[in-house]
Design a protein around this motif. Structure first.
Motif, PDB file in Angstrom:
ATOM      1  N   ILE A   4      -5.266  -0.317   2.726  1.00  0.00           N
ATOM      2  CA  ILE A   4      -4.659   0.638   1.782  1.00  0.00           C
ATOM      3  C   ILE A   4      -3.308   1.067   2.353  1.00  0.00           C
ATOM      4  O   ILE A   4      -3.221   1.531   3.492  1.00  0.00           O
ATOM      5  N   LEU A   5      -2.269   0.878   1.571  1.00  0.00           N
ATOM      6  CA  LEU A   5      -0.922   1.159   2.057  1.00  0.00           C
ATOM      7  C   LEU A   5      -0.520   2.611   1.774  1.00  0.00           C
ATOM      8  O   LEU A   5      -1.076   3.254   0.869  1.00  0.00           O
ATOM      9  N   GLN A   6       0.443   3.095   2.543  1.00  0.00           N
ATOM     10  CA  GLN A   6       0.944   4.454   2.307  1.00  0.00           C
ATOM     11  C   GLN A   6       1.625   4.483   0.929  1.00  0.00           C
ATOM     12  O   GLN A   6       2.180   3.462   0.501  1.00  0.00           O
ATOM     13  N   PRO A   7       1.597   5.641   0.259  1.00  0.00           N
ATOM     14  CA  PRO A   7       2.072   5.700  -1.133  1.00  0.00           C
ATOM     15  C   PRO A   7       3.486   5.148  -1.360  1.00  0.00           C
ATOM     16  O   PRO A   7       3.767   4.574  -2.402  1.00  0.00           O
ATOM     17  N   HIS A   8       4.374   5.289  -0.360  1.00  0.00           N
ATOM     18  CA  HIS A   8       5.760   4.837  -0.601  1.00  0.00           C
ATOM     19  C   HIS A   8       5.927   3.332  -0.368  1.00  0.00           C
ATOM     20  O   HIS A   8       6.976   2.774  -0.661  1.00  0.00           O
ATOM     21  N   VAL A   9       4.877   2.665   0.144  1.00  0.00           N
ATOM     22  CA  VAL A   9       5.027   1.240   0.488  1.00  0.00           C
ATOM     23  C   VAL A   9       4.685   0.369  -0.729  1.00  0.00           C
ATOM     24  O   VAL A   9       3.535   0.250  -1.126  1.00  0.00           O
ATOM     25  N   THR A  10       5.709  -0.206  -1.313  1.00  0.00           N
ATOM     26  CA  THR A  10       5.534  -1.059  -2.495  1.00  0.00           C
ATOM     27  C   THR A  10       5.870  -2.504  -2.108  1.00  0.00           C
ATOM     28  O   THR A  10       6.482  -2.742  -1.057  1.00  0.00           O
TER      29      THR A  10
END
Ligand code: PEP
Ligand code: MN
Length: 375
Positions: A4-10
């Motif tokens: 699960i990536l951090q919210p800002h990592v797209t």
């Protein structure tokens, strides 16, 4: 394994590319990216498939941009609740929240018949502050000579009327993938006055090709009904089919099981499984008291059996109620005998609120009892 990536990592960020390069060096490992698009933020997850046993969870968690890693069991990889799994249990759709912690009522017509009946239903819902309804346009019928639903022809006026009365979500069964296109087209043509939750009925729970097609679209959330003659595990795997194709905005619906053990009800009410599904998966759980009970029979205490089983499901923590109403049940083209009447709507909703309050109180009591005692 799910990263699960951090919210800002797209996917277009440097951290993402760096992480994918790091994972590409691991032997026998495939990756699949999945995005949960919410109203406030988009959550990007990477599913690791293949030889994951050899992977070091802590090492992956220390990579830039990674929030946490969840090791999933074989069962219900996407929808399941796994160890250390704090992923959300719900989603927003068209301004309505669906989660394991709240409750939405979808009272409405089993089958759309006339514009007058649809309008009377929607007016009654608005008067009660309701934002959701059920309206069947495509009806799967046991008898080929029975009314099959108005289908595509009724969609524009049903959607327009829903918009007029502030309805945000209509649960509508589809039985074929062409219905999905018809719904999309009618919504577009009418200017999207409302939203649709695609319902997959009990007869289609294991229609895998339909599940794959519905799972591939992300526009509409899905209400998947439990299959009436298969195990719970088989039905939950059917939900996982939808998620594995990309759509995990799913509500799981209980509607009773086909067995004479449930007589005199139409089906054997299975609402004892509400907490079980919430334990096994992250899906909100819907109950359908109308198709479970199938009659307007009343107990000596004055309550309809439909109301009794609704309360049982709500007291057990149900998150959605799908229930048949009709302005004139005798004139309904489908399932009239189980429909409640419009003057019973305020009573039904108040009864639901009482049951929900009892559930909230039970939750608080459980919390108090589970809290570790003071030293
Ligand atoms: C319905 O909700 O109208 C319906 C046909 O339900 P089920 O698939 O549970 O029979
Ligand atoms: Mn019905």
């Amino acid at each position: 394994m799910i990263v699960i990536l951090q919210p800002h990592v797209t996917p277009d960020s440097a951290e993402y590319r760096q992480l994918m390069n790091y994972l590409a060096n691991k032997p026998n490992l495939r990756t699949r990216m999945h995005q949960e698009i919410g109203t406030r933020q988009t959550l990007t997850e990477i599913y690791l498939i293949g030889d994951t046993a050899a992977l070091d969870k802590a090492e992956i968690e220390s990579q830039p941009g990674v929030e946490r890693v969840v090791r999933v069991s074989e069962e219900y990889r996407i929808l399941g609740r796994h160890r250390d799994d704090r992923r959300p249990t719900g989603f927003d759709y068209n301004g309505v929240l669906f989660s394991q912690d709240n409750l939405n009522v979808f009272a409405g017509l089993c089958a759309v018949d006339t514009p007058e009946h649809v309008e009377q239903m929607l007016k009654a819902l608005k008067a009660q502050g309701q934002a959701c309804t059920r309206m069947g346009a495509y009806k799967p019928r046991t008898n080929p000579y029975s009314f099959q639903g108005h289908g595509q022809a009724c969609l524009p006026w049903v959607f327009e009327l829903a918009g007029k009365y502030g309805i945000k979500v209509i649960a509508m069964e589809i039985t074929h993938d062409s219905h999905l296109d018809e719904i999309r087209e009618a919504l577009q043509k009418t200017g999207n006055p409302t939203g649709v939750m695609l319902q997959i009925g009990t007869r289609n729970t294991q229609n895998f090709e339909l599940l794959k097609i519905v799972g591939r679209q992300r526009e509409f959330p899905v209400l998947l009904k439990r299959g009436f003659g298969i195990t719970l595990e088989e039905s939950l795997n059917a939900a996982e089919y939808l998620a594995s194709e990309g759509n995990s905005r799913i509500v799981f619906g209980l509607r009773g099981m086909k067995t004479n053990m449930g007589d005199p009800h139409r089906n054997f009410v299975d609402f004892a499984h509400v907490p079980v599904i919430k334990r096994l998966t992250r899906m909100p759980v819907c109950i359908d008291p109308s198709h479970s009970v199938g009659t307007r029979e009343r107990a000596p205490d004055g309550l309809l059996d439909v109301m009794h089983v609704t309360a049982q499901g709500v007291v057990a923590g149900a998150n959605m109620i799908l229930v048949d109403f009709h302005p004139h049940p005798a004139k309904a083209l489908v399932d009239g005998p189980q429909a409640l009447t419009l003057d019973e709507l305020p009573w039904f909703l108040e009864d639901v609120a009482i049951a929900r309050t009892a559930y909230d109180q039970r939750r608080l009591l459980a919390e108090r009892n589970l809290r570790p005692p003071h030293p």
